[in-house]
Design an enzyme around this catalytic site. Sequence first.
Site, PDB file in Angstrom:
ATOM      1  N   HIS A  74       1.871  -7.834   8.585  1.00  0.00           N
ATOM      2  CA  HIS A  74       2.349  -6.914   7.751  1.00  0.00           C
ATOM      3  C   HIS A  74       1.518  -5.539   8.389  1.00  0.00           C
ATOM      4  O   HIS A  74       0.403  -5.811   8.555  1.00  0.00           O
ATOM      5  CB  HIS A  74       3.751  -6.924   7.490  1.00  0.00           C
ATOM      6  CG  HIS A  74       3.242  -7.061   5.833  1.00  0.00           C
ATOM      7  ND1 HIS A  74       1.716  -7.885   5.538  1.00  0.00           N
ATOM      8  CD2 HIS A  74       3.225  -5.919   4.688  1.00  0.00           C
ATOM      9  CE1 HIS A  74       2.349  -7.965   4.196  1.00  0.00           C
ATOM     10  NE2 HIS A  74       2.164  -6.320   3.484  1.00  0.00           N
ATOM     11  N   HIS A  76       0.657  -2.841   6.319  1.00  0.00           N
ATOM     12  CA  HIS A  76       0.049  -2.356   5.431  1.00  0.00           C
ATOM     13  C   HIS A  76      -1.497  -1.670   5.207  1.00  0.00           C
ATOM     14  O   HIS A  76      -1.747  -3.118   5.392  1.00  0.00           O
ATOM     15  CB  HIS A  76       0.928  -2.871   3.725  1.00  0.00           C
ATOM     16  CG  HIS A  76       2.194  -2.561   3.992  1.00  0.00           C
ATOM     17  ND1 HIS A  76       2.751  -3.425   2.670  1.00  0.00           N
ATOM     18  CD2 HIS A  76       2.812  -1.520   3.976  1.00  0.00           C
ATOM     19  CE1 HIS A  76       4.206  -2.791   2.791  1.00  0.00           C
ATOM     20  NE2 HIS A  76       4.177  -1.952   3.535  1.00  0.00           N
ATOM     21  N   ASP A  78      -3.402  -2.381   2.943  1.00  0.00           N
ATOM     22  CA  ASP A  78      -4.434  -3.455   2.514  1.00  0.00           C
ATOM     23  C   ASP A  78      -4.395  -4.919   2.646  1.00  0.00           C
ATOM     24  O   ASP A  78      -4.747  -6.265   2.501  1.00  0.00           O
ATOM     25  CB  ASP A  78      -4.253  -3.488   0.793  1.00  0.00           C
ATOM     26  CG  ASP A  78      -2.546  -4.250   1.139  1.00  0.00           C
ATOM     27  OD1 ASP A  78      -1.903  -3.449   1.946  1.00  0.00           O
ATOM     28  OD2 ASP A  78      -1.779  -4.595  -0.408  1.00  0.00           O
ATOM     29  N   HIS A  79      -4.090  -5.206   4.679  1.00  0.00           N
ATOM     30  CA  HIS A  79      -3.774  -6.106   4.767  1.00  0.00           C
ATOM     31  C   HIS A  79      -4.393  -5.831   6.498  1.00  0.00           C
ATOM     32  O   HIS A  79      -4.921  -6.911   7.384  1.00  0.00           O
ATOM     33  CB  HIS A  79      -2.233  -6.381   5.373  1.00  0.00           C
ATOM     34  CG  HIS A  79      -2.117  -6.623   4.078  1.00  0.00           C
ATOM     35  ND1 HIS A  79      -0.969  -7.916   3.525  1.00  0.00           N
ATOM     36  CD2 HIS A  79      -1.553  -6.408   3.230  1.00  0.00           C
ATOM     37  CE1 HIS A  79      -0.891  -8.742   2.057  1.00  0.00           C
ATOM     38  NE2 HIS A  79      -0.801  -7.139   2.275  1.00  0.00           N
TER      39      HIS A  79
HETATM   40 ZN   LIG Z   1       2.243  -5.103   1.701  1.00  0.00          ZN
END
Ligand SMILES: [Zn+2]
Length: 281
Positions: A74, A76, A78-79
């Site tokens: 996804h 976000h 932090d990904h």
């Molecule tokens: Zn997330």
Amino acid sequence: MARPRQIARGIELFPARTPTLPPATHTNSYALGEREVVLVEPATPHDDERRAWLTWARAMPSTGRAPIAIFLTHHHPDHTGGAAFFASELGLPIWAHEATAARLPDLAIARLIRDGDELTLDGPRAHRWRALHTPGHAPGHICLHDEESGALIAGDMVAGVGTILIEAQDGDMAEYLRQLQRLAALAPRLGLPAHGEPIDEPVQLLGYYVAHRKMREAKVVGALAPVGSAGDRIEDLVPVVYADTPALLWPLAGLSLEAHLIKLEREGRARREGERWAALG
Ligand SMILES: [Zn+2]
């Protein structure tokens, strides 16, 4: 922590430090496949961690493996904090759901992954990963399931450490609960989350997550002022609904509470009047 770590045949884990939600400090990347490899979660924005990650990816040919793509669960940060960098350094295409692509306009997504797509990775033993579109935490969230081994790349649907934040901006509480139940129905045997340790009994944990959110929803319903009253603001409700949660976390809890309230509103069980919420029915 030794990196990388072999989790199962054709699954390697590489945790890297990221600016994620405490108490988690790392995001897990996974290398899937025994010859053709997909790299999941190009997460880290930190220089030292990016160097270590690149060293990991570049060593794969020495064990007969060749990365073919980078996969986003996804959008976000932090990904995806290393996505553009790793794609350009390694010359790899990025794969993601179209709702993820729409939220990352600066990133070139080479392949849009849809629910039901099968990612077949050739090798001494071929690995077949089924893509599952699982919105709720994020609109374009995708899990990957290998029916043969029972492994589930869970992204941010569940965590081995900390909690999964469902907030009203990207999230949808009702959808999240539906997707948790859908994942449980697949009876995965190994959960591989983006944060924390592998999960040996994922069905049990998925069931616990559903039960926990429903318990929280019951508290919201119990705390809501009756219809016809002036109603409550979210900051009035948080100390009641999250009395069991450290006050330090109440700002985050407020976001989650809003997602619960929106779910109740859609179900005709709560009404919003400006900043104030009241029970219905
Ligand atoms: Zn997330």
